[in-house]
Each structure stands twice: as C-alpha cells, then as structure tokens.
Design a protein around this motif. Sequence first.
Motif, PDB file in Angstrom:
ATOM      1  N   ILE A  46       8.336 -23.261  22.153  1.00  0.00           N
ATOM      2  CA  ILE A  46       7.349 -23.640  23.168  1.00  0.00           C
ATOM      3  C   ILE A  46       5.966 -23.316  22.618  1.00  0.00           C
ATOM      4  O   ILE A  46       5.674 -22.161  22.313  1.00  0.00           O
ATOM      5  CB  ILE A  46       7.586 -22.888  24.487  1.00  0.00           C
ATOM      6  CG1 ILE A  46       8.984 -23.201  25.029  1.00  0.00           C
ATOM      7  CG2 ILE A  46       6.522 -23.259  25.516  1.00  0.00           C
ATOM      8  CD1 ILE A  46       9.368 -22.389  26.239  1.00  0.00           C
ATOM      9  N   ALA A  47       5.128 -24.335  22.474  1.00  0.00           N
ATOM     10  CA  ALA A  47       3.825 -24.160  21.837  1.00  0.00           C
ATOM     11  C   ALA A  47       2.698 -24.617  22.748  1.00  0.00           C
ATOM     12  O   ALA A  47       2.892 -25.441  23.653  1.00  0.00           O
ATOM     13  CB  ALA A  47       3.776 -24.940  20.525  1.00  0.00           C
ATOM     14  N   ASN A  48       1.504 -24.085  22.481  1.00  0.00           N
ATOM     15  CA  ASN A  48       0.294 -24.432  23.215  1.00  0.00           C
ATOM     16  C   ASN A  48      -0.106 -25.871  22.881  1.00  0.00           C
ATOM     17  O   ASN A  48      -0.461 -26.180  21.751  1.00  0.00           O
ATOM     18  CB  ASN A  48      -0.827 -23.449  22.823  1.00  0.00           C
ATOM     19  CG  ASN A  48      -2.112 -23.708  23.559  1.00  0.00           C
ATOM     20  OD1 ASN A  48      -2.574 -24.828  23.695  1.00  0.00           O
ATOM     21  ND2 ASN A  48      -2.723 -22.637  24.031  1.00  0.00           N
ATOM     22  N   LYS A  49      -0.037 -26.763  23.874  1.00  0.00           N
ATOM     23  CA  LYS A  49      -0.259 -28.181  23.618  1.00  0.00           C
ATOM     24  C   LYS A  49      -1.666 -28.470  23.099  1.00  0.00           C
ATOM     25  O   LYS A  49      -1.836 -29.196  22.104  1.00  0.00           O
ATOM     26  CB  LYS A  49      -0.014 -28.996  24.888  1.00  0.00           C
ATOM     27  CG  LYS A  49      -0.153 -30.501  24.657  1.00  0.00           C
ATOM     28  CD  LYS A  49       0.145 -31.307  25.911  1.00  0.00           C
ATOM     29  CE  LYS A  49      -0.984 -31.251  26.904  1.00  0.00           C
ATOM     30  NZ  LYS A  49      -0.771 -32.198  28.032  1.00  0.00           N
ATOM     31  N   ASN A  50      -2.693 -27.925  23.735  1.00  0.00           N
ATOM     32  CA  ASN A  50      -4.067 -28.210  23.313  1.00  0.00           C
ATOM     33  C   ASN A  50      -4.317 -27.743  21.883  1.00  0.00           C
ATOM     34  O   ASN A  50      -4.999 -28.430  21.108  1.00  0.00           O
ATOM     35  CB  ASN A  50      -5.064 -27.547  24.265  1.00  0.00           C
ATOM     36  CG  ASN A  50      -5.107 -28.218  25.621  1.00  0.00           C
ATOM     37  OD1 ASN A  50      -4.752 -29.395  25.749  1.00  0.00           O
ATOM     38  ND2 ASN A  50      -5.520 -27.486  26.642  1.00  0.00           N
ATOM     39  N   PHE A  51      -3.750 -26.591  21.539  1.00  0.00           N
ATOM     40  CA  PHE A  51      -3.928 -26.080  20.178  1.00  0.00           C
ATOM     41  C   PHE A  51      -3.258 -27.006  19.169  1.00  0.00           C
ATOM     42  O   PHE A  51      -3.856 -27.375  18.151  1.00  0.00           O
ATOM     43  CB  PHE A  51      -3.359 -24.667  20.060  1.00  0.00           C
ATOM     44  CG  PHE A  51      -3.551 -24.057  18.701  1.00  0.00           C
ATOM     45  CD1 PHE A  51      -4.742 -23.424  18.374  1.00  0.00           C
ATOM     46  CD2 PHE A  51      -2.545 -24.118  17.745  1.00  0.00           C
ATOM     47  CE1 PHE A  51      -4.933 -22.870  17.118  1.00  0.00           C
ATOM     48  CE2 PHE A  51      -2.725 -23.561  16.488  1.00  0.00           C
ATOM     49  CZ  PHE A  51      -3.920 -22.933  16.173  1.00  0.00           C
ATOM     50  N   VAL A  52      -2.030 -27.399  19.430  1.00  0.00           N
ATOM     51  CA  VAL A  52      -1.305 -28.248  18.494  1.00  0.00           C
ATOM     52  C   VAL A  52      -1.987 -29.601  18.334  1.00  0.00           C
ATOM     53  O   VAL A  52      -2.109 -30.127  17.222  1.00  0.00           O
ATOM     54  CB  VAL A  52       0.158 -28.421  18.948  1.00  0.00           C
ATOM     55  CG1 VAL A  52       0.881 -29.431  18.057  1.00  0.00           C
ATOM     56  CG2 VAL A  52       0.892 -27.079  18.908  1.00  0.00           C
TER      57      VAL A  52
END
Length: 318
Positions: free
Chosen positions: A139-145
């Motif tokens: 689960i990753a930070n969407k805006n960062f990716v």
Amino acid sequence: MLSLKTILQKFSKNKNSLYYASLMMTSTAAYLLMYKKGQKNPIHTAEQSLDGSEDWLNCITQILDSTPLLKQASLNVVLPGSQYQLFVADKPDVAESEMAAAIKYTAADYINSPLDEVITEYFDIPVQQHGQNKINLVIANKNFVLMVAKVCRQKCHQLKRITIDELAYEDLFLQDHEASLLVVHHPNEQLLVQIVKEGEIYFFRRIRGYDKLDTFAELEIKHGAADGLSLEIQRSLDYFESQLRQAPVKRIYISVQNKHQNMLIDQIGENFDVPVLPLKNRLVDELPESDNHAYFPAVGAVQELLYEHSKSAQGDAV
C-alpha cells in the motif's frame, strides 16, 4: 483505486534502451546507478541528500539531471520506506482476473487513509503454512508515486518498474537455488530481515528498536546488539524451517551502514553454523566505489533489467 501496474502502463514505452538505471530512495537521500547494456560496472553514479521530508520533487529532479544519458535509459525506481507499507494479508477468494479489484477491500482492513489516497499492488508468497492462503500486499502513497512517475518519465527514456526495498533486495538472488537470509538496515528506518530464494521472498519481518543501528558504538554491538540480532535471526530461521518446512538457509548476509559492521558480522557469526557475510561480497563487480550501502538495493533494482535483457538475448538466439 490505482495499482502500480496501471501507473506504469500510463508512463511506459516499449522501446529498446542503450542503458539501464535504477533510482533508490531512502528516508534521507536518493541514489542513482546507471549501466551500459552488456556491462557489469556502473558508468554513472550520483547521490542527492533530502533537505526536508517533503522536498522529494527537488531531490529527485536534481539527481536525475546529473547525467544526460538517462534520456537513453530504462529506469527502475525503489520507493522510500516512508511512502509505502508491506503486509501479509488474506488473499481474496476470487479469480486472478478479478484480483486487482478485490484487493482494495483487503487493503481497507490495513489502512486508516481513504482508499482514493493510496495505490496497491500485491505479490504471491511461494510457500505458506498449511491451510493458509495469504498474499503480500503493498500500500503506497498515491500522490507520491504519481509525482515520482511523472518526473522520472520526463527525465528517462523509459520508466520500467516502480518497486520497494524488499523486492529490490530479492532481485539480488534471482538465480540462487538455495535460500539466503538477509539482515539490512538504512539509517532512521526499521531493520529488515528476509529470506529469499530464486528471486522470491519466502519470509520478511520489519523489526523495531534498531532504527539507529548505524550509530551503535562498539560496546553497544558487543554487549547487546549482536546477541539481539542473533535471536531475531534464529527466530526467522526456526519459522522458515519448522513452519514453512524448508531446507535450512545456506548463508546469512548483513548490510548495516556502521563502521563496526565487520565486528557485528563476526559476533553474529559465532552463533551460527552457516557463513555470515557482508552483503557487499555478492555485489563487488556491480557496485560503485562508494561505501554507501544504499547502493546495494539500487543494484538489485537494476539487476531485474539486466536479467530481463539476458533472457531476451537467449530467446533471440534460439
């Protein structure tokens, strides 16, 4: 909810590249490695410190601008630990074609953020305890990716893969038929213990209490840290052998950015019958001259590109 694969489909091109590169991000800096196709020694390296925890855009832009050759390179990216979480989760009981959609409901059980603020990915666990059906869920930070993907796509010829620390280390062992246990640490991050074989993660744990392991003095290592780490290693080995019913690991590799690493390795080595070695020993040909251990997973990330090229070349020769 977006997945990493969906993002890469948007930003990737299927064209040959003259160079292979990897961008490794830790909680404190970014590291760039670049290789020419067919060569093992890096032709370009760069390091860029992160001035503030929110200044990733400037950090990434500066390091990617360090060489014009990146415009002719395929690039793999390793996300910093602060921007993703990795869980062992129950695998949804659906067809593989429906898995991506079902994953979002599984992810909701592990995060407090709204689902539209994260992206997900998953990868299988090769061997499980009897009766279990689990997956590894990222689960990753969407805006960062999305920010990373956009900048990298502007700066390189082709953005091939966005991955995580655990998988970057795994790629160092793509062709190993025997299991190895890794103990790795980046400054200000939790210690990672994982067991890998043939390019797959059989077991992983993040262990608290060692975030400052890179600063431990000689006495702290001799009188506590080495024995504590040995205990964590033994617990991991016991699980691997007794619960997963796997053959014992053949080697233990250590990567700790500490000037007393050799002493730590020697101390841990006294507690095990298998060789305990610096992870650097596996990477001598591919590493730059820098002693910074953050380049190790950077080598792993680009290794996947080199391995892919090798398989393609073999296929072409048939």
